[in-house]
Design an enzyme around this catalytic site. Structure first.
Site, mmCIF file in Angstrom:
data_model
loop_
_atom_site.group_PDB
_atom_site.id
_atom_site.type_symbol
_atom_site.label_atom_id
_atom_site.label_comp_id
_atom_site.label_asym_id
_atom_site.label_seq_id
_atom_site.Cartn_x
_atom_site.Cartn_y
_atom_site.Cartn_z
ATOM 1 N N HIS A 194 62.347 73.053 49.808
ATOM 2 C CA HIS A 194 63.274 73.446 50.869
ATOM 3 C C HIS A 194 63.517 72.321 51.877
ATOM 4 O O HIS A 194 62.662 71.463 52.093
ATOM 5 C CB HIS A 194 62.718 74.640 51.658
ATOM 6 N N CYS A 300 68.060 71.142 49.851
ATOM 7 C CA CYS A 300 69.336 71.561 50.423
ATOM 8 C C CYS A 300 69.850 70.525 51.421
ATOM 9 O O CYS A 300 69.079 69.824 52.059
ATOM 10 C CB CYS A 300 69.192 72.899 51.148
#
Length: 358
Positions: A194, A300
């Site tokens: 993440h 991301c």
């Protein structure tokens, strides 16, 4: 009659200063009607509750941030492999005599490493350890220094920690459909993490490779070892932004995660290398062949939703000279970089860096 009413209203207006009128509007005052007093009390109560909520939210976010950092720090202290103390930037920087591009070496069975055994007792899904050496915070702790797990799919560890408990930062995990065993690993292994914004955990700090070639030259090496390896190092060959939905690039979608097996015969290596080269923000003289092994780190992008920031690195062999590799890194002109249409529509054909929080 109308004129006299207007005149009466004018004479009844509060002639006090603005500040006093402002206070009277929100605080119960002598002469207020009961409904006005009730309104003001409710308003004041709402302000108090709102302030308390903000304070509690701030405490929660701060605690959550520290708790997540504390958890992974404890894991690092207990399990971090200690083979990294002899990281060399010399000619024989591949880690040891093992040559990933040597067919004979590739055919040898690998042994489970001692450093991995305690980790496997804690979680049988552990498949490796990843670290970017020297890339540290103010306390000297590496930003990216994690065990790597592999689930049954690429969602299992999105919000689970090493103990398989809910953890907002999730785990660093390898592509579920890639091979990592005693026979070796997939030609190109994708590893996910993440981007946690201000929390700074997981793969958040990979976004710092957006800031320019000087940063890349400072931290060009990624250490990744499967549980069957020790002392392996990779040199970064490409950094790029990419879309995950066809609509974000005029109907085009290159599925970089699916590029696992690369070979010369079917053209898969040439196609893959062409894609990572045309998209890369940087260039280098690193020799890459279909016989080499690669890792692709994916996180991301906070700059635009549904985009990914990707860093590709090649496993070093004895033939690689890190000093020469670092010298060869160059910033690619913006006009020569391929950006998804979604990116171009907002930023033009330009590289953007807004800080690691984004």
């Amino acid at each position: 009659m109308a004129m006299s009413n207007e005149t009466a209203n004018l004479t009844e207006r509060d002639s006090s200063n603005f500040f006093l009128r402002f206070v009277k509007y929100f605080i119960p005052w002598k002469g207020d009607k009961s409904n006005e007093i009730l309104r003001k009390i409710v308003f004041m109560g709402s302000i108090v509750l709102f302030s308390m909520s903000i304070d509690q939210l701030s405490d929660y976010l701060g605690a959550s941030k520290e708790e997540q950092r504390s958890y992974i720090q404890d894991v690092v202290v207990k399990y971090e492999p200690q083979f990294d103390s002899n990281v060399s930037y010399g000619m024989e920087a591949g880690g040891d005599e093992y040559d990933a591009a040597n067919p004979e070496a590739a055919g040898q069975k690998l042994s489970l490493q001692d450093w991995a055994k305690p980790l496997l007792k804690r979680n049988k899904d552990v498949v490796g350890w990843i670290k970017i050496p020297g890339f540290t915070d103010y306390s000297g702790e590496e930003y990216i220094n994690f065990p790597v797990v592999q689930g049954e799919d690429n969602e299992e560890y999105l919000y689970l920690n090493l103990d398989r408990e809910y953890y907002e930062s999730g785990s660093i995990f390898a592509d579920a459909w890639s091979v990592l065993d005693e026979n070796g690993q997939t030609d190109n292994l994708t590893i996910f993490g993440h981007h946690m914004g201000y929390v700074g955990t997981s793969f958040t700090h990979l976004s710092e490779y957006e800031q320019g070639v000087d940063f890349l030259k400072k931290y060009p090496i990624i250490e990744f070892n499967s549980i069957y390896e020790s002392g392996r190092k990779y040199a970064i060959v490409s950094c790029f932004i990419i879309n995950t939905k066809e609509k974000d690039d005029g109907g085009d979608l290159w599925k970089y995660v699916g590029c696992r097996d690369l070979n010369e015969e079917d053209g898969s290596f040439a196609d893959w290398y062409d894609q990572i080269s045309k998209r890369s923000w940087y260039t280098s003289d690193i020799e890459c062949t279909a016989d080499d092994k690669y890792i692709t780190l994916s996180t991301c992008s906070k700059l635009l939703s549904d985009l990914r920031w990707v860093v590709v690195a090649k496993k070093l062999t004895p033939r690689d000279n890190i000093d020469l590799i670092i010298k060869s890194y160059k910033e690619k002109p913006d006009k020569d970089v391929y950006f998804p249409k979604y990116w171009r529509d907002l930023y033009g054909n330009n590289k953007i860096y807004k800080g690691w929080e984004y």
